[in-house]
Design an enzyme around this catalytic site. Structure first.
Site, short mmCIF file in Angstrom:
data_model
loop_
_atom_site.label_atom_id
_atom_site.label_comp_id
_atom_site.label_asym_id
_atom_site.label_seq_id
_atom_site.Cartn_x
_atom_site.Cartn_y
_atom_site.Cartn_z
N SER A 168 85.93 8.92 -8.81
CA SER A 168 85.43 10.02 -9.61
C SER A 168 84.15 9.68 -10.35
O SER A 168 83.13 9.39 -9.73
CB SER A 168 86.53 10.48 -10.57
OG SER A 168 86.28 11.80 -10.99
N LYS B 207 86.95 10.55 -4.63
CA LYS B 207 87.32 11.71 -5.43
C LYS B 207 86.04 12.29 -6.02
O LYS B 207 85.53 11.81 -7.02
CB LYS B 207 88.30 11.30 -6.54
CG LYS B 207 89.11 12.45 -7.13
CD LYS B 207 88.34 13.27 -8.12
CE LYS B 207 89.20 14.36 -8.74
NZ LYS B 207 88.46 15.16 -9.72
#
Length: 385
Positions: free
Chosen positions: A300, A325
């Site tokens: 992320s 992600k």
């Protein structure tokens, strides 16, 4: 495997994504809509795909009108949505993770790992924590939590017991630990407290190498990294260790990028098709040799930072492929105070590379001995410069 009671996933982790994955991009969505982690409120018009958002909200509202659980109804709607990262969280879970992103957590200050024979051993005690005040030490064996034996349990389950996730335990609640040290076996009752995290650690690998480890992008991390970069010896190489970093505040990831870049693009992202961009501040260190360490636990916001440094030619990335992600979630408050998270878009690296489901491929593959490989790379970068 090891774990600490400050970064435990909530008890409903198995429903889908961990909160760390979901909150990692909330501020990206917030930048576009005004919605922030601590105040999900109402999503702005067009902020989320209409079908998914309306279906979840309608299901929750209808359940509330019928005297049923809005959260359970929303969970069912989310499970039908096909959104890989979507999930619904209780009000307590949402607030707990918002605290952790602010650099705080409720716990007793222990870090533990599973040893041979399935024993759980304390590996670190946070100074000033309830565990430290009670005299718990690294090396002590943790035998039980509230009377339940922890031998053989996954470390994540042990951490969940320490935090009291099953009862949404808050600061001030007690937890009873069964401990062992040599021939001494005893029980200690601790009172959970609101503690501060230390997401950035710095150490000198040698006179020529400074290692800056970022465990998560909590509030203030960008400033801490910049301070560490300024304090590094002139001309020394820097290793930015993002292994196991599961994300955090996107604003802090951009601030960290600013420590190594002199302005320019960090990432682009979209919210319901509307394209936006994130830029670094000017004045960062652009001359010190830099290696970024990553692995499968880098995800992320940490991938966003890695992609920026790699694409901009600022860092050599060493390690293994990152998690992948790269989606943006929007929080939506439901009638009972619970919060639904739905994917509203994706981000891309400066070169246009999509991360979601793909991850970032390092420039140099390394697993065991990655830190030593990074030091070797730095020596070469220093020679070139």
């Amino acid at each position: 495997m090891s774990g600490r009671d400050l970064f435990c996933q909530p008890r409903r982790f198995g429903r889908g994504a961990a909160l760390t994955l979901l909150f990692a991009s909330v501020l990206v969505a917030g930048a576009a809509t005004g919605s922030l982690p601590g105040d999900p409120g109402e999503a702005a018009p067009g902020a989320a795909p209409a079908g998914r958002s309306e279906d979840v909200t309608r299901a929750a509202e209808e359940a509330a009108a019928d005297g049923k659980s809005p959260m359970e109804a929303a969970e069912r709607a989310v499970s039908r949505s096909g959104d890989r990262w979507a999930a619904v969280y209780s009000e307590g879970e949402y607030e707990e993770f918002a605290e952790s992103l602010d650099g705080r957590y409720t716990g007793v200050g222990l870090e533990a790992r599973r040893e041979r024979g399935d024993r759980i051993e304390v590996t670190k005690v946070q100074p000033g924590s309830p565990a430290a005040a009670a005299g718990v030490r690294a090396g002590d064996r943790l035998r039980s939590v509230d009377g339940r034996s922890v031998d053989g349990l996954p470390v994540t389950d042990v951490v969940s017991l320490l935090r009291g996730d099953a009862t949404d335990a808050h600061a001030g609640t007690t937890v009873r630990l069964g401990l062992e040290r040599g021939t001494r076996v005893w029980t200690e009752t601790l009172r959970r407290a609101l503690l501060s995290t230390d997401s950035v650690t710095v150490h000198r690998l040698s006179d020529d190498t400074t290692v800056i480890t970022v465990a998560a992008f909590t509030k203030g991390v960008g400033d801490s990294v910049r301070s560490a970069v300024r304090a590094a010896p002139a001309g020394a190489g820097i290793v930015l260790d993002l292994r196991g970093n599961s994300g955090g505040l996107v604003t802090e990831a951009v601030s960290t990028a600013s420590a190594f870049l002199d302005g320019g693009l960090v990432a682009t992202y979209d919210v319901d098709g509307d394209q936006r961009a994130l830029h670094a501040d000017g004045g960062g260190d652009t001359t010190s040799p830099l290696v970024t360490l990553v692995d499968g636990g880098t995800m992320s916001a940490a991938e966003l930072l890695t992609g920026a440094l790699q694409d901009r030619g600022r860092a050599v990335v060493v390690g293994s492929r990152t998690f992948g992600k790269g989606s943006v979630q929007m929080p939506r408050r439901l009638p009972d105070g619970s919060v639904a998270e739905l994917t509203v878009g994706h981000y891309r690296t400066p070169s246009g590379h999509g991360v979601d489901g793909r991850g970032i491929t390092p420039d140099l593959e390394a697993d065991d001995g990655a830190l030593q490989r990074a030091e070797t790379v730095l020596s070469g970068l220093g020679d070139v410069s």
